[in-house]
Design a protein around this motif. Sequence first.
Motif, PDB file in Angstrom:
ATOM      1  N   GLN A 164       1.205   4.275  -2.823  1.00 19.11           N
ATOM      2  CA  GLN A 164       0.927   5.660  -2.436  1.00 19.11           C
ATOM      3  C   GLN A 164       2.111   6.569  -2.759  1.00 19.11           C
ATOM      4  O   GLN A 164       1.925   7.733  -3.148  1.00 19.11           O
ATOM      5  CB  GLN A 164       0.619   5.726  -0.929  1.00 19.11           C
ATOM      6  CG  GLN A 164      -0.677   5.036  -0.521  1.00 19.11           C
ATOM      7  CD  GLN A 164      -1.901   5.779  -0.996  1.00 19.11           C
ATOM      8  OE1 GLN A 164      -1.867   6.973  -1.279  1.00 19.11           O
ATOM      9  NE2 GLN A 164      -3.026   5.055  -1.096  1.00 19.11           N
ATOM     10  N   SER A 217       0.197   2.039  -9.648  1.00 20.93           N
ATOM     11  CA  SER A 217      -1.066   1.494  -9.170  1.00 20.93           C
ATOM     12  C   SER A 217      -1.947   0.965 -10.306  1.00 20.93           C
ATOM     13  O   SER A 217      -2.854   0.160 -10.056  1.00 20.93           O
ATOM     14  CB  SER A 217      -1.840   2.561  -8.381  1.00 20.93           C
ATOM     15  OG  SER A 217      -2.104   3.694  -9.202  1.00 20.93           O
ATOM     16  N   LEU A 266      -6.028  -1.387  -0.704  1.00 18.94           N
ATOM     17  CA  LEU A 266      -7.289  -0.684  -0.450  1.00 18.94           C
ATOM     18  C   LEU A 266      -8.220  -0.743  -1.659  1.00 18.94           C
ATOM     19  O   LEU A 266      -9.430  -0.977  -1.525  1.00 18.94           O
ATOM     20  CB  LEU A 266      -7.014   0.773  -0.072  1.00 18.94           C
ATOM     21  CG  LEU A 266      -6.453   1.009   1.333  1.00 18.94           C
ATOM     22  CD1 LEU A 266      -6.187   2.492   1.551  1.00 18.94           C
ATOM     23  CD2 LEU A 266      -7.417   0.480   2.392  1.00 18.94           C
ATOM     24  N   TRP A 280      -9.551  -4.234  -1.996  1.00 18.54           N
ATOM     25  CA  TRP A 280     -10.589  -4.476  -1.001  1.00 18.54           C
ATOM     26  C   TRP A 280     -11.918  -3.854  -1.434  1.00 18.54           C
ATOM     27  O   TRP A 280     -12.976  -4.488  -1.320  1.00 18.54           O
ATOM     28  CB  TRP A 280     -10.142  -3.906   0.343  1.00 18.54           C
ATOM     29  CG  TRP A 280     -11.222  -3.919   1.388  1.00 18.54           C
ATOM     30  CD1 TRP A 280     -11.993  -2.863   1.795  1.00 18.54           C
ATOM     31  CD2 TRP A 280     -11.685  -5.050   2.137  1.00 18.54           C
ATOM     32  NE1 TRP A 280     -12.891  -3.258   2.759  1.00 18.54           N
ATOM     33  CE2 TRP A 280     -12.720  -4.598   2.989  1.00 18.54           C
ATOM     34  CE3 TRP A 280     -11.314  -6.388   2.184  1.00 18.54           C
ATOM     35  CZ2 TRP A 280     -13.383  -5.448   3.871  1.00 18.54           C
ATOM     36  CZ3 TRP A 280     -11.978  -7.242   3.057  1.00 18.54           C
ATOM     37  CH2 TRP A 280     -12.992  -6.769   3.884  1.00 18.54           C
ATOM     38  N   LYS A 281     -11.884  -2.624  -1.947  1.00 20.77           N
ATOM     39  CA  LYS A 281     -13.103  -1.959  -2.396  1.00 20.77           C
ATOM     40  C   LYS A 281     -13.724  -2.693  -3.586  1.00 20.77           C
ATOM     41  O   LYS A 281     -14.944  -2.886  -3.641  1.00 20.77           O
ATOM     42  CB  LYS A 281     -12.796  -0.510  -2.782  1.00 20.77           C
ATOM     43  CG  LYS A 281     -12.417   0.369  -1.597  1.00 20.77           C
ATOM     44  CD  LYS A 281     -12.048   1.772  -2.058  1.00 20.77           C
ATOM     45  CE  LYS A 281     -11.610   2.654  -0.877  1.00 20.77           C
ATOM     46  NZ  LYS A 281     -11.196   4.007  -1.321  1.00 20.77           N
ATOM     47  N   GLU A 299       0.822  -1.208   0.000  1.00 24.08           N
ATOM     48  CA  GLU A 299       0.000   0.000   0.000  1.00 24.08           C
ATOM     49  C   GLU A 299       0.859   1.263   0.000  1.00 24.08           C
ATOM     50  O   GLU A 299       0.599   2.219  -0.757  1.00 24.08           O
ATOM     51  CB  GLU A 299      -0.922  -0.012   1.222  1.00 24.08           C
ATOM     52  CG  GLU A 299      -1.844   1.189   1.329  1.00 24.08           C
ATOM     53  CD  GLU A 299      -2.848   1.255   0.197  1.00 24.08           C
ATOM     54  OE1 GLU A 299      -3.219   2.385  -0.198  1.00 24.08           O
ATOM     55  OE2 GLU A 299      -3.257   0.184  -0.304  1.00 24.08           O
ATOM     56  N   SER A 316      -3.634  -1.736  -5.498  1.00 21.93           N
ATOM     57  CA  SER A 316      -3.230  -1.521  -4.102  1.00 21.93           C
ATOM     58  C   SER A 316      -4.196  -2.282  -3.205  1.00 21.93           C
ATOM     59  O   SER A 316      -5.335  -2.572  -3.615  1.00 21.93           O
ATOM     60  CB  SER A 316      -3.234  -0.033  -3.747  1.00 21.93           C
ATOM     61  OG  SER A 316      -4.548   0.446  -3.639  1.00 21.93           O
TER      62      SER A 316
END
Length: 285
Positions: free
Chosen positions: A59, A65, A72, A75-76, A55, A70
Amino acid sequence: MKRKKHKGKERLTVSRKKDSANPFVEDEEAKEKRRRRLTVYGQWAIGILLIICWELFTQWKILDSYYWSSPLIIWKTAYIAFMEGTLLDDLVYTSGATILGFITGTFAGALLGLSFWWSYYYSRISEPYLIAFNAVPKLALAPVLVILFGIGFSSKVVLAFMMTVIVTALAAYSGVKSVDADLEKLMYSLGAKKIHVFTKVVVPTSMPWIVSSLKINIALALAGTIVGEFISSRQGIGRMILYAGQIMNINLVWVGVVVLSLLSILMYFATVWMEKILLKGRHDS
């Protein structure tokens, strides 16, 4: 005489208590528990550290990316797919085909390998064909199997079955060849029949060899299922990855990769649990 026997029993119980209260045995057990606990902590720590670094690198623009996504974003994307119901359906489809192919392939392979004990000529004649079939890349037969069994669930199970059956058969055959001949002669001299020797000597001796193939088989079964879904399928994690790649949805591709990784880890620990159950009596003895 009764008093002496009573004293002898008291001495025996006292000696057993001393053995059970052996500090050396307790120290070894405590060390083993601590090692297992530290191993689990280390495994979790490495996994969490990899996720955090992944992650942070995206960033900080160290990793692109677009290609690497990434945690996050993955996960989304996974949450959206799960809420829509597609991810859960694909997961059930892939895991079901993998588990069914794994169980049937392992069971059939074990029976095939153990059957070689019954006849010397049968085992010697069949051995080169078994080895030759094991050398054939089963994934190369995937298009033929999909054509034969269709693009549905059954073709994925057959592919998982084909990936595991020969590995288990060879493992069981190795166990059969390791059976102690002197122990067999002793059983026969005591009046045992062939079926008794098979169940009491051959199967227990071969069981560790069969069990040792479980961890390999579960990975092979999952690979066979995914390849079948890549070739042609209406459902499954493999189909989801292929579809996501075609529409250039890299985040969804990574969701499939992560889900397959988690699925393989869960199946690995399930096989470890199965090993403990199958070899429990052997370890206890």
